[in-house]
Design an enzyme around this catalytic site. Structure first.
Site, PDB file in Angstrom:
ATOM      1  N   GLY A  27       0.782  -1.231   0.000  1.00 51.05           N
ATOM      2  CA  GLY A  27       0.000   0.000   0.000  1.00 51.05           C
ATOM      3  C   GLY A  27       0.814   1.282   0.000  1.00 51.05           C
ATOM      4  N   SER A  28       1.962   1.308  -0.695  1.00 55.53           N
ATOM      5  CA  SER A  28       2.711   2.571  -0.742  1.00 55.53           C
ATOM      6  C   SER A  28       1.905   3.640  -1.497  1.00 55.53           C
ATOM      7  CB  SER A  28       4.086   2.371  -1.385  1.00 55.53           C
ATOM      8  OG  SER A  28       3.965   2.078  -2.766  1.00 55.53           O
ATOM      9  N   MET A 108      -5.284  -6.501  -6.339  1.00 59.28           N
ATOM     10  CA  MET A 108      -4.827  -7.464  -7.338  1.00 59.28           C
ATOM     11  C   MET A 108      -5.871  -8.518  -7.705  1.00 59.28           C
ATOM     12  SD  MET A 108      -2.058  -5.958  -7.973  1.00 59.28           S
ATOM     13  CE  MET A 108      -1.045  -6.984  -9.026  1.00 59.28           C
ATOM     14  N   ARG A 109      -7.133  -8.267  -7.374  1.00 58.10           N
ATOM     15  CA  ARG A 109      -8.181  -9.217  -7.772  1.00 58.10           C
ATOM     16  C   ARG A 109      -8.861  -8.761  -9.054  1.00 58.10           C
ATOM     17  NH1 ARG A 109      -8.867 -13.134  -4.635  1.00 58.10           N
ATOM     18  NH2 ARG A 109      -7.919 -12.829  -2.614  1.00 58.10           N
ATOM     19  N   LEU A 111     -12.008  -8.210 -11.053  1.00 60.40           N
ATOM     20  CA  LEU A 111     -13.398  -7.963 -10.653  1.00 60.40           C
ATOM     21  C   LEU A 111     -14.352  -8.512 -11.703  1.00 60.40           C
ATOM     22  CD1 LEU A 111     -12.706  -4.329  -9.450  1.00 60.40           C
ATOM     23  CD2 LEU A 111     -13.264  -6.283  -7.980  1.00 60.40           C
ATOM     24  N   ASN A 125      -8.633   2.784 -11.497  1.00 70.07           N
ATOM     25  CA  ASN A 125      -7.480   1.906 -11.225  1.00 70.07           C
ATOM     26  C   ASN A 125      -6.203   2.588 -11.684  1.00 70.07           C
ATOM     27  OD1 ASN A 125      -6.099  -0.568 -10.589  1.00 70.07           O
ATOM     28  ND2 ASN A 125      -6.073  -1.079 -12.769  1.00 70.07           N
ATOM     29  N   HIS A 127      -2.407   1.346 -13.071  1.00 68.89           N
ATOM     30  CA  HIS A 127      -1.691   0.158 -13.546  1.00 68.89           C
ATOM     31  C   HIS A 127      -0.278   0.573 -13.957  1.00 68.89           C
ATOM     32  CE1 HIS A 127      -1.150  -3.821 -15.216  1.00 68.89           C
ATOM     33  NE2 HIS A 127      -0.561  -3.239 -16.250  1.00 68.89           N
ATOM     34  N   ASP A 159     -13.430  -1.006 -16.874  1.00 67.68           N
ATOM     35  CA  ASP A 159     -14.558  -1.667 -17.528  1.00 67.68           C
ATOM     36  C   ASP A 159     -14.460  -3.173 -17.272  1.00 67.68           C
ATOM     37  OD1 ASP A 159     -12.817  -2.769 -19.349  1.00 67.68           O
ATOM     38  OD2 ASP A 159     -13.391  -1.462 -21.019  1.00 67.68           O
TER      39      ASP A 159
HETATM   40  C1  GAR Z   1       1.413  -0.430  -7.956  1.00 72.36           C
HETATM   41  O1  GAR Z   1       2.545  -0.272  -8.778  1.00 72.36           O
HETATM   42  C2  GAR Z   1       0.170  -0.531  -8.814  1.00 72.36           C
HETATM   43  O2  GAR Z   1       0.238   0.207  -9.991  1.00 72.36           O
HETATM   44  C3  GAR Z   1       0.142  -2.013  -9.111  1.00 72.36           C
HETATM   45  O3  GAR Z   1       0.493  -2.617  -7.902  1.00 72.36           O
HETATM   46  C4  GAR Z   1       1.427  -1.771  -7.227  1.00 72.36           C
HETATM   47  C5  GAR Z   1       0.978  -1.655  -5.775  1.00 72.36           C
HETATM   48  O4  GAR Z   1       1.988  -1.146  -4.983  1.00 72.36           O
HETATM   49  N1  GAR Z   1      -1.143  -2.426  -9.586  1.00 72.36           N
HETATM   50  C6  GAR Z   1      -1.335  -3.371 -10.493  1.00 72.36           C
HETATM   51  O5  GAR Z   1      -0.429  -4.032 -10.976  1.00 72.36           O
HETATM   52  C7  GAR Z   1      -2.791  -3.597 -10.899  1.00 72.36           C
HETATM   53  N2  GAR Z   1      -2.886  -4.366 -12.079  1.00 72.36           N
HETATM   54  P1  GAR Z   1       1.670  -0.591  -3.519  1.00 72.36           P
HETATM   55  O6  GAR Z   1       0.891  -1.676  -2.790  1.00 72.36           O
HETATM   56  O7  GAR Z   1       3.032  -0.352  -2.911  1.00 72.36           O
HETATM   57  O8  GAR Z   1       0.865   0.685  -3.705  1.00 72.36           O
END
Ligand code: GAR
Length: 210
Positions: A27-28, A108-109, A111, A125, A127, A159
């Site tokens: 969750g940074s 990371m689920r 939907l 989102n 990405h 979507d």
């Molecule tokens: C982030 O880089 C985000 O873009 C990615 O997961 C990381 C979460 O990092 N998301 C995906 O890959 C979604 N498909 P965090 O937990 O340190 O914020």
């Protein structure tokens, strides 16, 4: 493009759009969003939701004084029904908290259409690639394997397809010759932490049209 997407209302600092931040891991990005909201904004997080009890994002929510809830997969339910049952629980939490915009931040689920159709236009989102390139769970690995010299990050409305939907903003990040997956991920995250709050400001103040 964008037909059927009901965008959130225009919030104000006195009446901000109520966000739920959904997280799976450390969750940074979520922490960066919560820091950003420490000064008055047109959006405010009212709920942090994780899909496991030990997601680091929950701690960031607690530190910021935001209500947190974990909604793990209901393992007592038959596998064929589990995903939808999980989303029903999640949806109930969001509705109960009067959430107006669902913000995926390292969630990371995948939907289901059931969930997406309920939040379409109010489900956003981030990405870690320049979509449509490198969707999926291994964007950095895939970018390195493809040998691209530039990658980046994308904020988009969600979507019913994976890592797809109207793009709200993208930012480019150079791939350096000695980058490994971890180094690239860290550099892209630093850019994400600036981009996502900026885009939410636009989305939550009526500055986005489709
Ligand atoms: C982030 O880089 C985000 O873009 C990615 O997961 C990381 C979460 O990092 N998301 C995906 O890959 C979604 N498909 P965090 O937990 O340190 O914020």
């Amino acid at each position: 493009m964008g037909e059927g997407f009901a965008l959130p209302r225009a919030g104000t600092t006195d009446d901000p759009v109520r966000l739920a931040l959904l997280v799976s891991g450390g969750g940074s990005g979520l922490a960066a969003l919560l820091r950003y909201q420490q000064t008055p904004r047109c959006h405010a997080t009212v709920l942090v939701v994780a899909d496991s009890t030990d997601a680091g994002g929950l701690e960031h929510g607690r530190d910021a004084g935001v209500r947190t809830v974990d909604v793990p997969l209901p393992m007592d339910i038959d596998k064929s029904e589990r995903r939808l049952a999980h989303e029903r629980l999640l949806h109930a939490e969001l509705v109960a908290a009067d959430v107006e915009l669902v913000v995926l931040s390292g969630y990371m689920r995948i939907l289901t259409p059931w969930f997406v159709s309920r939040w379409e236009g109010r489900l956003v989102n981030i990405h870690p690639s320049l979509l449509p390139d490198f969707p999926g769970a291994h964007a950095h690995r895939d970018a390195l394997a493809a040998g691209v010299s530039v990658t980046g990050c994308t904020v988009h409305l969600v979507d019913e397809t994976i890592d797809s939907g109207p793009i709200l903003a993208q930012r480019r990040v150079e791939v350096l010759p000695d980058d490994d997956e971890e180094a690239l991920q860290e550099r892209v995250k630093r850019v994400e932490h600036v981009l996502y709050p900026e885009v939410l400001d636009r989305l939550c103040s009526g500055q986005v049209s489709l």
